[in-house]
Design a protein around this motif. Structure first.
Motif: not given
Length: 115
Positions: A50, A79, A83, A85, A48
């Motif tokens: 973010n 998540v 987001d 990924i 991820n």
């Protein structure tokens, strides 16, 4: 000697859904799976962008050309919808074969479509 090497990558796709009350896995648009040489049931690593989370799960085939990227079950807690990924698959192969192996990488657009 066998080693584990990077086989496939779907680089920077957007999470479209997160379904906590599900058995588990990641649902991926079938067109993205095909383009990245990833099959249903294959183990993948999810990274991820973010929040830095990293997890492993298995793939479920999603509707072709839907753009779906859905984290299911406990992974849904890692998540947020929206987001970005990276989905990575690895393979075991003999050392000498691994030296020559070329992984498959795809770079979908902001709507999770193949460019």
């Amino acid at each position: 000697m066998w080693i584990e090497v990077f086989k496939s990558k779907i680089h920077r796709v957007r999470v479209t859904q997160a379904e906590l009350h599900y058995v588990g896995s990641i649902t991926i648009d079938e067109a993205l799976m095909e383009a990245a040489n990833i099959i249903e049931g294959e183990k993948v690593q999810i990274v991820n962008i973010n929040n830095g989370e990293r997890l492993e799960t298995y793939v479920i085939r999603g509707e072709r050309n839907s753009g779906v990227i859905c984290l299911n079950g406990p992974a849904a807690r890692k998540v947020q919808v929206g987001d970005i990924i990276i989905i990575i698959a690895y393979a075991l192969m003999p050392f000498e074969e691994a030296k020559k192996f070329k992984p498959t990488m795809i770079f979908p657009d902001e709507n999770n479509r193949i460019v």
